[in-house]
Write an enzyme that holds these catalytic residues in place. Structure first.
Site, PDB file in Angstrom:
ATOM      1  N   ASP A 146     -17.177   7.733  -6.263  1.00  0.00           N
ATOM      2  CA  ASP A 146     -18.455   8.371  -5.956  1.00  0.00           C
ATOM      3  C   ASP A 146     -18.300   9.797  -5.454  1.00  0.00           C
ATOM      4  OD1 ASP A 146     -17.360   7.833  -3.496  1.00  0.00           O
ATOM      5  OD2 ASP A 146     -19.187   6.975  -2.624  1.00  0.00           O
TER       6      ASP A 146
ATOM      7  N   GLU B 127       1.833   5.661   5.317  1.00  0.00           N
ATOM      8  CA  GLU B 127       2.732   6.784   5.579  1.00  0.00           C
ATOM      9  C   GLU B 127       2.198   7.599   6.753  1.00  0.00           C
ATOM     10  OE1 GLU B 127       5.684   7.398   4.064  1.00  0.00           O
ATOM     11  OE2 GLU B 127       5.332   5.475   3.083  1.00  0.00           O
TER      12      GLU B 127
ATOM     13  N   VAL C 187       1.906   1.895  -3.596  1.00  0.00           N
ATOM     14  CA  VAL C 187       0.761   2.393  -4.362  1.00  0.00           C
ATOM     15  C   VAL C 187       0.511   3.860  -4.033  1.00  0.00           C
ATOM     16  CG1 VAL C 187      -1.718   2.171  -4.753  1.00  0.00           C
ATOM     17  CG2 VAL C 187      -0.315   0.123  -4.533  1.00  0.00           C
TER      18      VAL C 187
ATOM     19  N   ASP D  58       0.807  -1.210   0.000  1.00  0.00           N
ATOM     20  CA  ASP D  58       0.000   0.000   0.000  1.00  0.00           C
ATOM     21  C   ASP D  58       0.845   1.265   0.000  1.00  0.00           C
ATOM     22  OD1 ASP D  58      -2.780  -1.054   0.138  1.00  0.00           O
ATOM     23  OD2 ASP D  58      -2.058  -1.962   1.985  1.00  0.00           O
TER      24      ASP D  58
END
Length: 299
Positions: free
Chosen positions: A218, A271, A70, A67
């Protein structure tokens, strides 16, 4: 295969010795696919490689890692000042892979790689904190954040997402809530928070569904607060059956503002960011991401 668009894989240095990945890339190249590979060593490498990706004219930048990888690549892509911004591809190679798992990236490495290169690019939202730091999946605060950031790397490597729960049980001495005030569209709450999840995506901390109704296109962020009353029962339901917890506050908004008089730390896709004031704004459709057609996080 030769018709596949060119791509650049930014690989977290911890995964550089993955023999299966090397074989998969070699096979793709033998089939005529143009895929460049770059390996990160320190913070800032991803942004430089993305600049190179633009010069090379690739259509996709693939995040090969967990993650945190990414997050770094998605943040750099959003900040990119270029008329043709590459799409983001996902190749989950980290410990928890919360974002990749929740959007339905295949576990099979070959299938995940092909999807990252040639899957349909869909516009997704990304969140920006204090006008500078971004997250694509989730911001978490409270006890869960301290556990996630303190869990030893060796334990994560050995046990994966379960390591967060195990380390949490070992650190019960640090169990204390954070006093804060949270504001959003038609939302206001003030009190002691044990766990805070502000989700563009749904899960964090190795599979904990903190924001189970979140969607990534959304234009909204989902908020879930586990309040600090009755600490041990609240922690238990957080880790086991959050839907049954009486200590839950939910909210939905395109932005949230958090004020913590004594300071607190949020984990932004791995992070940490500490402070007393956080302003989180959602950037709708800011990034194109290659996702499976049945992605559960798309509306």
């Amino acid at each position: 295969m030769a018709a596949y668009p060119d791509s650049l894989l930014i690989l977290n240095g911890k995964s550089a010795g993955n023999d299966l990945l090397r074989e998969a890339i070699t096979q793709l190249r033998n089939d005529g696919v143009q895929i460049h590979v770059r390996v990160t060593w320190e913070k800032g490498d991803a942004a430089r490689y993305i600049d190179e990706a633009c010069r090379l004219g690739v259509e996709t930048v693939i995040a090969g890692g967990g993650d945190g990888t990414v997050n770094e690549i998605a943040s750099a892509l959003v900040s990119l000042n270029h008329p043709r911004r590459p799409a983001l591809g996902l190749l989950p190679l980290g410990t928890a892979n919360d974002f990749a798992t929740s959007v339905g990236i295949p576990d099979d490495l070959d299938k995940a790689l092909q999807l990252a290169i040639a899957g349909k690019a869909v516009a997704v939202d990304i969140a920006r904190v204090n006008d500078e730091t971004c997250f694509i999946n989730m911001a978490t605060g409270g006890f869960g954040t301290r556990i996630t950031s303190e869990t030893p790397e060796k334990l994560k490597a050995a046990l994966g997402g379960v390591s967060y729960l195990l380390h949490g049980l070992m650190r019960m001495d640090t169990l204390k809530p954070d006093r804060c005030e949270i504001t959003g569209d038609n939302f206001h709450w003030q009190g002691d928070a044990l766990v805070i999840g502000i989700g563009n995506g749904r899960q964090a901390g190795g599979g904990q569904q903190l924001c189970p109704d979140a969607l990534i296109n959304d234009g909204l962020l989902q908020l879930r607060i586990f309040t600090g009353e009755e600490l041990l029962p609240a922690l238990y339901t957080t880790l086991t059956k959050p839907e049954e917890s009486p200590n839950i506050m939910d909210g939905v908004s395109a932005w949230f503002e958090i004020k913590a008089p004594h300071g607190m730390t949020f984990n932004l896709d791995g992070e940490p960011l500490s402070g007393e004031h956080f302003r989180i704004d959602l950037l709708p459709g800011a990034l194109a991401c290659r996702l499976p057609p049945d992605c559960p996080l798309l509306k």
